[in-house]
Design an enzyme around this catalytic site. Structure first.
Site: not given
Ligand code: XIL
Length: 648
Positions: A321, A364, A399, A428, A430
């Site tokens: 990020e 990422n 996401h 990641e 979802d």
């Molecule tokens: C999230 C975790 O899943 C949570 O448990 C934590 O509280 C916060 O981070 N982008 C990312 C991940 O790169 O590291 C994040 O993970 C979700 C968003």
């Protein structure tokens, strides 16, 4: 000793009746099993103690149910409050619904419900229900969802307040869970069906136990530790490395011949404060000396963490990020960037390559399906690769939600990075059932689950088509009983994964594995294609917007607020700017689900990437923290994209 919210945003609360979620699930659901119930009706404190020297006693002054409650008096700090030992009561890996009723003796404040867990003396504070306005005039329910993810030697549930030390009452505390069902054996494994690339899941300690571990090993060929490899877990204090969270996860992967994605070596979140403090302990400013110190710490961190795992970790998210497309140079103004410029990225990749020569090294980021974001990322990757920085892969977090983004935008994302000498990974994924932060469902609606199944179907079809570019696809979680979206961006039960809260295959699973079995009657195209044409210009939508402004919590000098825009017109709003004037000198200090600017009394809130689209009848919300002096009247006029709105 303040409870640390892992993300600031996790302190935002929408009251989500989670007990109702449990109760409203599939017909074969058994009744939730209650493992804890404190009602104080036997005139004892039922095991509750103070976190400090405060006094706990049964009271009949007020009661939520029956005639008794627990009175907590003599609090001398906001973190003082009632606490219950639940070691041995809560099991690792089980998702609990916790509920408590709270009321103040005087005044008003925000209360929150948390868990403190300790492993080998190291404490972690996890917010179950974030700041929620409480007063002396009535009972307020704090209800949330908690999964213990680590082996612990100390575990308590506790209530504290945000700003005052008022005496408080507690009553009718419960914790319950719905037992998981056996892992289904008669359905195909995701990894056997999707063979073009490894398919992974992000996991915590909770996912390698018993049923969860079986489900994970059965369907997935890769894991990503969701938190265990972040800086706060691996180097909480300088040069004291800890692998107690990650090692069991990596051992599980090894034992089941699964690949591992290492997440993440460098991020602006979940990084301890000491990293950005100078030799004297002060917050670093951008000096040459601090830059050298920070880069030395970075190098030391990567040398230790990457070396600890050697070849076991085949891919690293080296940096996470780093892009902010709203900046002229496209770079996020993190401490990393403001102190070192691009050198932290150069150093991170160079050192990672040296220590883990055979690992794939990724950059990422999220929202890479949004053109401006992916363009900024693309420019950076091309520039750095041109200098010889060893970037092997681009990670797309994905996401997303049931109606966003379009397949076309996702395809554009993948095409953008073709031909520049990088692999791509979905890191990641979802699919939230929510399309705006204002929504909260007691149980996942059938049409949303169906839309989700079609989105998974179409996304996986796209990913498989791009198999020569994509070298792995990872979902951010295993099953809906444990997802970060339950607390982000607001607290509400989400259901973004392939398996439900009882570990059973959802329609989403069939979307990936065999779309002909998705079932249901609603039109696939409604969800599979974007419901919004990007060409619809920003407008308030044929003359209709309505705004609700609420103060959700207030304390001396500060307050928490929420604004909701409803599209009462007939056209889609595609991108919004909400404006209002404060009339008593209030200021907005921090805002989520959008970005904010304030000039004098005029406040302008611009949508975030995920809530810019408001269909007719739909709404979008943003929450904020503000400050006030004297009085805090609500603004009386609002505009959306310049047009006046009805005030609700
Ligand atoms: C999230 C975790 O899943 C949570 O448990 C934590 O509280 C916060 O981070 N982008 C990312 C991940 O790169 O590291 C994040 O993970 C979700 C968003």
């Amino acid at each position: 000793m303040r409870a640390l919210a892992r993300l600031a945003l996790a302190t935002v609360v929408v009251a989500a009746p989670l007990a109702a979620v449990v109760a409203a699930q599939a017909a074969d659901d058994p009744t939730p099993v209650t493992i804890l119930a404190s009602d104080f009706e036997d005139n004892t404190v039922q095991g509750w103690t103070g976190r400090s020297a405060e006094t706990l006693a049964v009271s009949t002054t007020v009661a939520h149910g029956g005639a008794h409650s627990l009175a907590v008096t003599g609090r001398t700090a906001t973190w003082n409050g009632p606490s219950l030992n639940v070691l041995g009561t809560f099991e690792k890996g089980t998702a609990y619904t916790i509920s408590a009723w709270v009321r103040l003796a005087d005044g008003s404040d925000n209360a929150r419900l948390s868990v403190e867990r300790r492993t080998d003396g190291t404490a972690t504070y996890e917010t179950v229900v974030g700041n929620t306005a409480v007063t002396s005039t009535g009972w307020v329910q704090l209800t949330g969802h908690y999964t213990l993810s680590a082996d612990v030697d100390f575990l308590t549930v506790y209530v504290e307040t945000a700003s005052t030390t008022a005496s408080l009452y507690l009553d009718d505390v419960t914790a319950s869970y719905v037992p998981a069902l056996p892992v289904q054996t008669g359905i195909p494994a995701v990894k056997d069906v999707v063979t073009e690339f490894p398919v992974g899941a992000a996991i915590t300690g909770a996912e390698i136990t018993t049923l969860h571990g079986d489900l994970l090993a059965r369907h997935f060929s890769s894991i990503t530790p969701g938190n265990a490899l972040k800086w706060d877990a691996t180097e909480p204090t300088e040069n004291a490395f800890s692998y107690t969270q990650a090692d069991p996860l990596i051992a599980f992967a090894k034992a089941h011949a699964m690949k591992v994605r290492g997440h993440t070596l460098v991020w602006h979140n979940q990084t301890p404060a000491w990293v950005f403090q100078d030799a004297a302990g002060a917050t670093m400013t951008a000096t040459a000396e601090n830059k050298a110190l920070l880069l030395a710490r970075l190098e030391n961190h990567i040398r230790n963490v990457a070396a600890h795992y050697g070849d076991t970790i085949g891919t690293w998210d080296v940096v996470n990020e780093v892009i902010d497309e709203s900046q002229s140079d496209g770079m996020r103004r993190s401490d990393w960037y403001t102190i070192t410029g691009l050198d932290y990225i150069r150093t991170a990749f160079k050192v990672a390559r040296e220590v883990a020569p055979s690992a794939k090294l990724c950059i990422n980021d999220y929202n890479t399906n949004v053109a401006a974001k992916r363009d900024a990322l693309y420019r950076l990757v091309v520039e750095l690769k041109g200098e010889g920085v060893p970037i092997d892969c681009v990670g797309h977090q994905m996401h997303v939600n049931v109606s966003w983004p379009s397949i076309a935008d996702t395809e554009a994302m993948l095409r953008k990075f073709e031909g520049i000498g990088v692999e791509q990974q979905i890191t990641e994924m979802d699919v939230s059932i929510y399309t705006s932060s204002g929504e909260s469902f007691p149980a996942p609606p059938a049409d949303r689950l169906l839309s989700q199944a079609y989105l998974y179907r179409d996304m996986f079809a796209l990913f498989r088509k791009y198999r020569t570019d994509l070298t792995s696809v990872t979902l951010w979680g295993l099953a809906d009983d444990n997802t970060w979206l339950d607390t982000y961006p607001v607290a509400r039960k989400d259901a973004p994964l392939l398996f439900d809260t009882r570990l059973q295959a959802k329609s989403a699973y069939w979307g990936v594995v065999d779309p002909s079995k998705i079932g249901g009657t609603s039109s696939p195209s409604a969800s599979a294609s974007p419901s919004v044409s990007p060409s619809v210009s920003a407008s308030a939508g044929a003359g209709g917007c309505a705004v609700t402004y609420r103060v959700t919590g207030s304390w001396a000098g500060g307050f928490q607020g929420e604004v909701t825009i409803s599209n009462s017109g007939t056209a889609v709003v595609s991108g919004w700017k909400l404006g209002w004037q404060f009339t008593a000198g209030q200021t907005v200090a921090q805002l989520w689900n959008g970005s904010v600017t304030q000039s004098g009394s005029a406040v302008t809130v611009t949508n975030a990437a995920w809530n810019g689209t408001i269909a007719p009848g739909g709404s979008a919300s943003a929450g904020f923290l503000g400050s006030w002096t004297g009085s805090n009247p609500a603004p009386t006029a609002f505009t959306v994209n310049g047009a006046a709105c009805t005030v609700l």
